[in-house]
Design a protein around this motif. Structure first.
Motif: not given
Length: 394
Positions: A244, A261, A272, A280, A284, A286
Motif C-alpha cells: 500500500s 491496524r 491512511k 488506501g 487500516i 478493517e
C-alpha cells in the motif's frame, strides 16, 4: 476511562466536546432503558451526552445464571431445540489502571445482555453479549469514540444479527469514517485507537480485532487465541503495508506507529492515504475476524489491551486467571488481579482486562491421567538374576 487507583478518582484528560463521546462503563438489567437511550442519541451536531460514569469497577450481573433456552436468529446463530446442547452462562467483570503512564487512554465496555440493553428482542430468550477493549494512543478521544459507536453501528445495521461478520466489519469502518468527520470539526480530537470487540450469540463467539488487543479463550485450561496481534513486523501485515506504499522502520509503521491496524490517526501524514493523496494508506481500520462454536469445555474468555500481553503470554494469563477463578469464581476480582499482576510485572502501559465466565461453576481441577509404567529387567539384571538362581541350586 478513569485512573483506577481510587474508585472516585477524576477522569484523566478532558474532551473538547464537554464529555462527548461518553464511555459507558456499567450496564445492568435495571438500567437497560437508560443505556439504550444513550446509544440511540446521534453524535452528529450534539455537543453533550450523558457524562462518563466515574467508576473503574464493573460487575455485570455477576454470578447470575443466564436462562438456558433457544434463541431465534438466522444462519449460524440458530440453536437447535436440544435441551442437552451447551448454552453459555454469561458473567463478566472488568478492571482498568493507568499503570506507569501519565494519562489513561484505554476504554472498555461489557454488556452481558446485549439485545435487551439496546431494546432489541429475539423471539426466544437466550444469551447475547458484547465485550470490547479499546487502547488509545495520542489521546483518549478515539478510544472513547469507538467504545460509544461500534456497538451502536452494530445494532443499527439492518443485517444484524443474521450477517454478524459483515456487520462487525462494517461497524469498525463506519466508526473510523465517523471519527474522521468529528476530527474535521474539532482538530483537538485527533488521536487513534486499537479495538477488539467480541459478540456472543448462543454458542457462537465472534471476535473482531484491529490492532494489538487480544482475546484468549480457556478451553479445559488450554489457551485458544481468538485474535492475532497486528504488528508491523508480522510478515502478513508487512506485505500489506509495503503493497500500500508504506514501510516498516525499526518495527514501526512508517517509523511512527507500532501497530498495523487502528481506528483514527488521520492526523498522521501518510497513514491512511497514499503519497498521492488517494485513499488506501498502510494503516487500516478493517478488523480481522475469528469465530468458534463454544462447548462445555470452554470455561472463560480474557480480553486485554497490550499492557496485559506485554508481560503475559496467552497460556500464562489463562493459567493465572484459572487459578484465581478456582479460588473465588468472580470475574471482577479476576480481572482486577490480572491488572495488578501485570503492573507488578512492570507493564509500561495502561492496563485493562475483561474476564468473561462462560460457566456458572468455577473451572474444574485438571487431573493428569496416570501413565501405566511398564517395568522390565535389563540384560545385565537378567544375567545377575540367573547367576543368583544358579547359585541357589548348588
Amino acid at each position: 476511562m478513569e485512573e483506577t487507583r481510587g474508585i472516585s478518582d477524576p477522569e484523566n484528560g478532558s474532551s473538547s466536546y464537554g464529555g462527548l463521546p461518553p464511555n459507558p462503563l456499567s450496564f445492568s438489567s435495571s438500567s437497560s432503558a437508560a443505556v439504550a437511550a444513550v446509544y440511540r442519541q446521534s453524535f452528529d451536531g450534539e455537543r453533550s451526552l450523558a457524562p462518563c460514569n466515574k467508576r473503574s469497577l464493573v460487575r455485570h450481573q455477576s454470578l447470575v445464571k443466564t436462562k438456558v433456552s433457544d434463541i431465534s436468529v438466522e444462519n449460524e446463530f440458530t440453536l437447535e431445540k436440544n435441551k442437552s446442547e451447551f448454552v453459555p452462562s454469561m458473567r463478566s467483570g472488568a478492571w482498568s489502571d493507568i499503570g506507569s503512564r501519565s494519562s489513561m487512554e484505554d476504554a472498555f465496555l461489557c454488556v452481558d445482555n446485549f439485545m435487551d440493553s439496546f431494546g432489541l428482542q429475539n423471539s426466544e430468550a437466550g444469551p447475547s453479549a458484547f465485550y470490547g477493549v479499546f487502547d488509545g494512543h495520542g489521546g483518549k478521544h478515539a478510544a472513547d469514540f469507538a467504545c460509544h459507536h461500534i456497538p451502536r453501528y452494530i445494532v443499527g445495521d439492518q443485517e444484524f444479527p443474521s450477517e454478524i461478520n459483515k456487520v462487525m466489519s462494517s461497524a469498525f469502518l463506519q466508526t473510523d469514517t465517523a471519527f474522521l468527520e468529528a476530527c474535521s470539526l474539532d482538530g483537538s480530537l485527533a488521536s487513534g485507537t486499537t479495538a477488539l470487540a467480541a459478540i456472543l450469540f448462543g454458542r457462537s463467539l465472534v471476535v473482531a480485532n484491529a490492532g494489538d488487543c487480544r482475546a484468549v479463550l480457556s478451553r479445559q485450561g488450554k489457551a485458544i487465541e481468538m485474535s492475532r496481534d497486528h504488528k508491523p513486523m508480522s510478515s502478513k501485515e508487512r506485505r500489506r503495508i509495503e503493497a500500500s506504499g508504506g514501510y516498516v522502520y525499526d518495527g514501526y509503521l512508517n517509523g511512527q506507529l507500532n501497530v498495523a491496524r487502528a481506528l483514527g490517526d488521520f492526523h498522521m501524514e501518510g497513514m491512511k492515504k497514499k503519497k498521492d493523496g488517494s485513499d488506501g494508506g498502510p494503516l487500516i481500520a478493517e478488523p480481522e475476524l475469528m469465530t468458534t462454536k463454544l462447548t462445555e469445555e470452554d470455561e472463560f474468555l480474557i480480553i486485554g489491551c497490550d499492557g496485559v500481553w506485554d508481560v503475559f503470554m496467552s497460556q500464562n494469563a489463562i493459567d493465572f486467571a484459572r487459578r484465581r477463578l478456582q479460588e473465588h469464581n468472580d470475574p471482577l476480582m479476576c480481572s482486577k488481579e490480572l491488572v495488578e499482576e501485570a503492573i507488578k510485572r512492570k507493564s509500561g502501559d495502561n492496563v485493562t482486562a475483561v474476564v468473561v465466565c462462560l460457566q456458572p461453576q468455577p473451572p474444574p481441577n485438571l487431573v493428569a491421567p496416570r501413565l501405566r509404567v511398564q517395568r522390565s529387567f535389563s540384560a545385565e539384571g537378567l544375567k545377575d538374576l540367573q547367576s543368583f538362581l544358579d547359585g541357589l541350586g548348588d
